[in-house]
Design an enzyme around this catalytic site. Structure first.
Site, short mmCIF file in Angstrom:
data_model
loop_
_atom_site.label_atom_id
_atom_site.label_comp_id
_atom_site.label_asym_id
_atom_site.label_seq_id
_atom_site.Cartn_x
_atom_site.Cartn_y
_atom_site.Cartn_z
CB ALA A 42 -0.33 0.12 1.52
CG ASP A 43 2.21 3.95 -3.14
OD1 ASP A 43 3.07 4.18 -2.44
OD2 ASP A 43 1.64 2.88 -3.68
#
Length: 386
Positions: A257-258
């Site tokens: 995930a960013d």
């Protein structure tokens, strides 16, 4: 089991693997300034939210240390006010390199908080600078250990989930998207770390990974990491996810995930949402593995996450080795960039990320543990894992 390293340091020297040249050429590039760190992040010579934060922090620490070691001292170290103004401008500049990656923003906020605390405590300029260096180095150093913790949490949880469904908890086949291993972090990895953990525990069947166009982080980087670690793996094109789920037993999808919003909506590499929709259709658990720093409690949901759009031209180009291989005078494989499309296309949609709604996510794993949704809920309570 050997692993690749995205960042290496020696004394005050910082080097990164130029990931644009992988997998055919492994070249370390020295980063000697904040500007070079910014450009490396922006141009994706280094990528992966944790690795970006580590490089930015290390480059910042080296910059401040160089200032302390210079005689006479540079003007920004003449007073706490000048130091504060200068540091904030440099940190804001670094943040602008990849604003969607929340780890970078979290690192910037931590450094600004240390600056404010040390300044308000009335410390000397030198002590404030030293505090900033210590915090920046801590940001970079803490990544590896937390990656191993979250990988173990996620791997054990998946094994137990499989047993609850009548399986053995072994021979687990896991699909991942993009690259979330040592090249995307300071070591071990997040979602690819979960796969690595299962392999180490002899519970992995095969790792599957998408090519992840247009930058092909899967076929270039994940492929190289899995090959280096000798983990059984299979590459698929991005458009083959549905077919894979129809014809092969896949026990889970694990992605990084960013940015994770407060409700669990997750921004990650483009193509993640596609995999989540198909996983839901086939009742395959969908797991997000990311450090606490990726959780952005100030962002209520995915609609508030800024999505970076890359240059349209990047979707038209591909870089790789000339085939059959050709070698230069130094024995390195010659690489070229080629255009796959007609020139001067007017319409190109090229977002770097998409957002997967929380309702499509089965579990969110951080170094503190595993969060799942209560039956009937469409959002997560992340209080236990942040």
């Amino acid at each position: 089991m050997s692993m690749l390293t995205s960042i290496r340091t020696s004394n005050q020297k910082i080097e990164i693997i130029d990931q644009l040249l992988l997998p055919h050429t492994t070249k370390y590039v020295e980063i000697t300034s904040i500007e070079e760190a910014h450009d490396a992040i922006r141009d994706m010579k280094i990528r992966g939210a944790p690795a970006i934060a580590s490089l930015a922090s290390l480059a910042f620490a080296a910059y401040i240390q160089t200032g302390i070691d210079t005689a006479p001292l540079p003007a920004f170290l003449s007073s706490s006010d000048s130091l504060s103004a200068h540091v904030i401008s440099k940190l804001d500049y670094l943040f602008g390199a990849r604003p969607t990656a929340v780890n970078l923003g979290a690192a910037i906020r931590r450094l600004k908080a240390v600056l404010q605390f040390s300044t308000e405590a009335g410390k000397s300029v030198r002590l404030i600078a030293t505090d900033l260096i210590s915090e920046a180095q801590l940001i970079a150093d803490e990544d590896f250990d937390r990656n191993k913790r979250m990988a173990a949490h996620g791997g054990e949880w998946l094994g137990e989930l499989d047993k609850e469904s009548g399986g053995s908890g072994e021979g687990l086949n896991v699909l991942t998207v993009c690259n979330t291993g040592s090249l995307a972090t300071s070591g071990y990895g997040t979602a690819l770390g979960l796969i690595t953990y299962l392999h180490e525990q002899k519970k992995l069947g095969k790792a599957y990974y998408t090519q992840t166009a247009p930058y092909h982080q899967g076929s270039r980087l994940t492929a190289l990491e899995l090959k280096t670690m000798r983990i059984p793996s299979v590459m698929i094109c991005d458009t083959m996810v549905g077919s894979l789920f129809q014809h092969h037993k896949i026990h889970a999808v694990a992605v990084g995930a960013d940015r994770i919003a407060r409700n669990g909506d997750t921004a990650n590499k483009i193509g993640t949402y596609n995999a989540a929709v198909l996983a839901a259709r086939h009742n395959i658990p969908f797991i997000v593995v990311a450090p606490i720093s990726t959780v952005d409690l100030d962002t209520p949901d995915g609609s508030c996450i800024p999505i970076e759009h890359r240059k349209p031209l990047e979707a038209c180009l591909v870089r790789g080795a000339v085939h059959p291989f050709e070698y230069d005078a130094e024995g390195r494989v010659r690489q070229e960039t080629v255009m796959m499309t007609p020139s001067d296309l007017e319409g190109i949609y090229n977002p770097s990320f998409d957002v997967t709604p929380a309702e499509l996510i089965t579990a969110i794993v951080t170094e503190k543990g595993v969060a799942t949704r209560k039956e009937g809920d469409t959002s997560f309570d992340l209080s236990g894992v942040v």
